[in-house]
Design a protein around this motif. Structure first.
Motif, PDB file in Angstrom:
ATOM      1  N   TRP A   1      -6.691  -3.226   9.800  1.00  0.00           N
ATOM      2  CA  TRP A   1      -7.978  -2.533  10.937  1.00  0.00           C
ATOM      3  C   TRP A   1      -7.917  -1.104   9.896  1.00  0.00           C
ATOM      4  O   TRP A   1      -8.596   0.192   9.551  1.00  0.00           O
ATOM      5  N   ALA A   2      -6.356   0.373  10.130  1.00  0.00           N
ATOM      6  CA  ALA A   2      -6.388   1.218   9.444  1.00  0.00           C
ATOM      7  C   ALA A   2      -7.037   1.571   8.078  1.00  0.00           C
ATOM      8  O   ALA A   2      -7.530   2.242   7.307  1.00  0.00           O
ATOM      9  N   VAL A   3      -6.382   0.844   7.637  1.00  0.00           N
ATOM     10  CA  VAL A   3      -6.484   1.005   5.340  1.00  0.00           C
ATOM     11  C   VAL A   3      -7.847   0.299   5.902  1.00  0.00           C
ATOM     12  O   VAL A   3      -7.960   0.795   4.762  1.00  0.00           O
ATOM     13  N   GLU A   4      -8.822  -0.722   6.081  1.00  0.00           N
ATOM     14  CA  GLU A   4     -10.010  -0.621   5.603  1.00  0.00           C
ATOM     15  C   GLU A   4     -10.667   0.254   5.828  1.00  0.00           C
ATOM     16  O   GLU A   4     -11.363   0.680   5.777  1.00  0.00           O
ATOM     17  N   HIS A   5     -10.394   1.215   6.807  1.00  0.00           N
ATOM     18  CA  HIS A   5     -11.031   2.464   7.497  1.00  0.00           C
ATOM     19  C   HIS A   5     -10.541   3.969   6.724  1.00  0.00           C
ATOM     20  O   HIS A   5     -10.409   5.281   7.105  1.00  0.00           O
TER      21      HIS A   5
ATOM     22  N   GLU B   1      -4.812   6.606   8.516  1.00  0.00           N
ATOM     23  CA  GLU B   1      -3.067   6.636   8.100  1.00  0.00           C
ATOM     24  C   GLU B   1      -2.875   6.092   9.902  1.00  0.00           C
ATOM     25  O   GLU B   1      -2.535   7.164  10.344  1.00  0.00           O
ATOM     26  N   LEU B   2      -2.029   5.495   9.377  1.00  0.00           N
ATOM     27  CA  LEU B   2      -1.299   4.477  10.815  1.00  0.00           C
ATOM     28  C   LEU B   2      -0.456   5.156  11.473  1.00  0.00           C
ATOM     29  O   LEU B   2       0.724   5.095  10.352  1.00  0.00           O
ATOM     30  N   ARG B   3       0.423   5.721  12.230  1.00  0.00           N
ATOM     31  CA  ARG B   3       1.644   6.432  12.585  1.00  0.00           C
ATOM     32  C   ARG B   3       2.330   5.637  13.866  1.00  0.00           C
ATOM     33  O   ARG B   3       1.363   5.581  15.597  1.00  0.00           O
ATOM     34  N   PHE B   4       3.272   4.457  14.106  1.00  0.00           N
ATOM     35  CA  PHE B   4       3.640   3.902  15.759  1.00  0.00           C
ATOM     36  C   PHE B   4       4.325   4.697  16.533  1.00  0.00           C
ATOM     37  O   PHE B   4       5.681   5.556  15.162  1.00  0.00           O
ATOM     38  N   ILE B   5       4.469   5.363  17.144  1.00  0.00           N
ATOM     39  CA  ILE B   5       5.430   6.125  17.609  1.00  0.00           C
ATOM     40  C   ILE B   5       6.511   4.971  19.606  1.00  0.00           C
ATOM     41  O   ILE B   5       5.920   4.532  19.448  1.00  0.00           O
TER      42      ILE B   5
ATOM     43  N   GLU C   1       8.945   8.686   9.236  1.00  0.00           N
ATOM     44  CA  GLU C   1       9.317   7.643   8.222  1.00  0.00           C
ATOM     45  C   GLU C   1       7.640   6.714   8.223  1.00  0.00           C
ATOM     46  O   GLU C   1       7.259   6.422   8.431  1.00  0.00           O
ATOM     47  N   ARG C   2       8.099   6.866   6.353  1.00  0.00           N
ATOM     48  CA  ARG C   2       6.826   6.383   5.991  1.00  0.00           C
ATOM     49  C   ARG C   2       6.544   5.022   4.964  1.00  0.00           C
ATOM     50  O   ARG C   2       7.807   5.220   4.093  1.00  0.00           O
ATOM     51  N   TRP C   3       5.855   4.147   4.551  1.00  0.00           N
ATOM     52  CA  TRP C   3       5.933   3.525   3.859  1.00  0.00           C
ATOM     53  C   TRP C   3       4.770   3.171   3.294  1.00  0.00           C
ATOM     54  O   TRP C   3       3.702   3.187   3.580  1.00  0.00           O
ATOM     55  N   LEU C   4       4.503   2.839   2.101  1.00  0.00           N
ATOM     56  CA  LEU C   4       3.739   1.850   1.010  1.00  0.00           C
ATOM     57  C   LEU C   4       2.972   0.942   1.698  1.00  0.00           C
ATOM     58  O   LEU C   4       3.518  -0.133   1.391  1.00  0.00           O
ATOM     59  N   VAL C   5       1.733   0.610   1.860  1.00  0.00           N
ATOM     60  CA  VAL C   5       1.053  -0.796   2.504  1.00  0.00           C
ATOM     61  C   VAL C   5       1.251  -1.732   0.993  1.00  0.00           C
ATOM     62  O   VAL C   5      -0.008  -0.909   0.456  1.00  0.00           O
ATOM     63  N   ASP C   6       2.252  -2.700   0.797  1.00  0.00           N
ATOM     64  CA  ASP C   6       1.328  -3.991  -0.201  1.00  0.00           C
ATOM     65  C   ASP C   6       1.326  -2.416  -1.608  1.00  0.00           C
ATOM     66  O   ASP C   6       0.261  -2.470  -2.065  1.00  0.00           O
ATOM     67  N   GLY C   7       1.834  -1.600  -1.625  1.00  0.00           N
ATOM     68  CA  GLY C   7       2.168  -1.261  -3.346  1.00  0.00           C
ATOM     69  C   GLY C   7       1.085   0.783  -2.698  1.00  0.00           C
ATOM     70  O   GLY C   7       1.826   0.375  -3.943  1.00  0.00           O
TER      71      GLY C   7
ATOM     72  N   PRO D   1      -2.039   2.667  -2.150  1.00  0.00           N
ATOM     73  CA  PRO D   1      -1.949   4.194  -1.867  1.00  0.00           C
ATOM     74  C   PRO D   1      -2.139   4.089  -0.405  1.00  0.00           C
ATOM     75  O   PRO D   1      -2.006   5.280   0.308  1.00  0.00           O
ATOM     76  N   HIS D   2      -2.469   3.443   0.846  1.00  0.00           N
ATOM     77  CA  HIS D   2      -2.143   3.399   1.920  1.00  0.00           C
ATOM     78  C   HIS D   2      -1.087   3.179   1.870  1.00  0.00           C
ATOM     79  O   HIS D   2       0.288   2.320   2.231  1.00  0.00           O
ATOM     80  N   LYS D   3      -0.504   4.595   3.607  1.00  0.00           N
ATOM     81  CA  LYS D   3       0.569   4.575   4.027  1.00  0.00           C
ATOM     82  C   LYS D   3       0.460   4.185   5.408  1.00  0.00           C
ATOM     83  O   LYS D   3      -0.471   3.876   6.502  1.00  0.00           O
ATOM     84  N   VAL D   4       1.560   3.622   5.975  1.00  0.00           N
ATOM     85  CA  VAL D   4       2.073   3.821   7.724  1.00  0.00           C
ATOM     86  C   VAL D   4       3.673   4.255   7.666  1.00  0.00           C
ATOM     87  O   VAL D   4       4.039   4.403   7.137  1.00  0.00           O
ATOM     88  N   GLY D   5       3.150   4.659   8.881  1.00  0.00           N
ATOM     89  CA  GLY D   5       4.591   5.873   9.371  1.00  0.00           C
ATOM     90  C   GLY D   5       4.626   5.278  10.709  1.00  0.00           C
ATOM     91  O   GLY D   5       4.255   4.201  11.441  1.00  0.00           O
ATOM     92  N   VAL D   6       6.118   5.417  11.322  1.00  0.00           N
ATOM     93  CA  VAL D   6       6.398   5.366  12.381  1.00  0.00           C
ATOM     94  C   VAL D   6       7.558   6.215  12.405  1.00  0.00           C
ATOM     95  O   VAL D   6       8.552   6.976  11.600  1.00  0.00           O
TER      96      VAL D   6
END
Length: 329
Positions: free
Chosen positions: A177-181, A184-188, A234-240, A242-247
């Protein structure tokens, strides 16, 4: 500068504008709420702006994050943002909010000078949202997110806490959902900052759990430590990309060694750490006619005494008396 004995320099100021909130999230406060600070105990708008000016002009603060409670409940918020935007040097400004009031305020906040927002949203399911927050406001948060994006308060970041038995299975859906919109999603990780003092390590969803769940659907490429800097996530590229996700793994992967934050509570107390048990009272000094340099020196002394870490892994760790809503996120 705000330097501590471990060589860290604080350049990021978190300013709590109120301890009040219009949600009752189960991991934060009881259903009946809390005893709120009395209005005379709160810093006034003028006092907040003056302390931010001292921090930016005399102490090297470069970024200000307005927090709460729920900062959109502060009546003078737009005016505070506008006045801070006029300071020289001008700090970058962001806001952490539950998003309920953003639909009506996002455009005004952007016009006043706010740079971006972090919005808390723990679930895509309205029924789970109601269970978690004890309020039926899911659609208001989604509308607030859209308004923030439309107003240019970007990048719009979404903060999510996963709870066992409620929303722990939603990590992949939330990321899709975050990638679609383009959020930048960050799990805490859930932290021991609830008013009920009911937190247990065994009862939390860890960073490892979150990443394992995400990898069932996405390819995650870790960013290098140099890209992270002092950021808590900490951040990761999602499927290469440009979108990112953080924890933000405050409990299982603490990042205290690179911390660059100092905190000001709504009642004018300096805190060196979310988990600190000591505070320095700037409000009394302010109202006792202290000069800007005297206030700055009190702040320097407080930060010089900052501990090496939060101590969550220490068997003697004791949760702060104040909950997150009273400290400021």
């Amino acid at each position: 500068m705000l330097i501590d004995t471990y060589g860290r320099t604080a350049t990021d100021l978190r300013v709590s504008l109120t301890d009040r909130c219009n949600l009752r999230c189960t991991y934060c406060m009881p259903e009946e709420g809390l005893q709120w600070l009395a209005k005379p105990d709160l810093l006034t708008d003028d006092e907040i702006v003056r302390l931010i000016d001292v921090a930016a002009r005399l102490l090297g603060i470069e970024e200000v994050r307005f927090t709460g409670g729920e900062p959109l409940l502060r009546p003078g918020l737009v005016g505070i943002v506008e006045r801070v935007a006029a300071l020289r040097p001008r700090p970058r400004m962001s806001l952490t909010t539950n998003g309920i009031g953003l639909r009506r305020t996002a455009a005004a906040l952007k016009a006043a000078g706010l740079d971006r927002v972090n919005v808390s949203l723990d679930t895509l399911r309205p029924d789970v949202f109601k269970t978690l927050t004890r309020r039926d406001r899911h659609q208001d948060v989604l509308a607030g997110l859209a308004a923030a994006s439309d107003a240019g308060l970007t990048p719009v970041k979404v903060n999510t806490v996963l709870m066992p038995g409620l929303n722990a299975d939603e990590a992949p859906d939330l990321l899709a959902w975050a990638v679609e919109h383009a959020y930048e999603l960050r799990f805490i990780e859930q932290m021991p900052l609830d008013a009920q003092h009911g937190w247990t390590r065994d009862g939390m969803v860890t960073a490892g759990d979150i990443l394992a769940s995400l990898r069932t659907r996405f390819d995650l490429t870790p960013q290098t430590p140099d890209d992270r800097g002092s950021a808590p996530a900490e951040r990761w590229l999602v499927d290469g990309g440009p979108h990112k996700v953080g924890v933000i793994a405050s409990v299982t992967r603490p990042f205290c060694g690179a911390c660059d934050r100092t905190r000001l509570t709504a009642d004018g107390q300096i805190r060196t750490c979310l988990f600190a048990r000591e505070e320095t009272d700037l409000r009394a000094a302010l109202r006792g006619d202290a000069t800007d340099e005297e206030l700055a020196e009190m702040w320097r002394v407080a930060m010089w005494g900052k501990k090496a870490g939060a101590g969550l892994d220490d068997p003697t760790f004791v949760q702060p008396d104040r909950p997150m809503s009273a400290i400021g996120g």
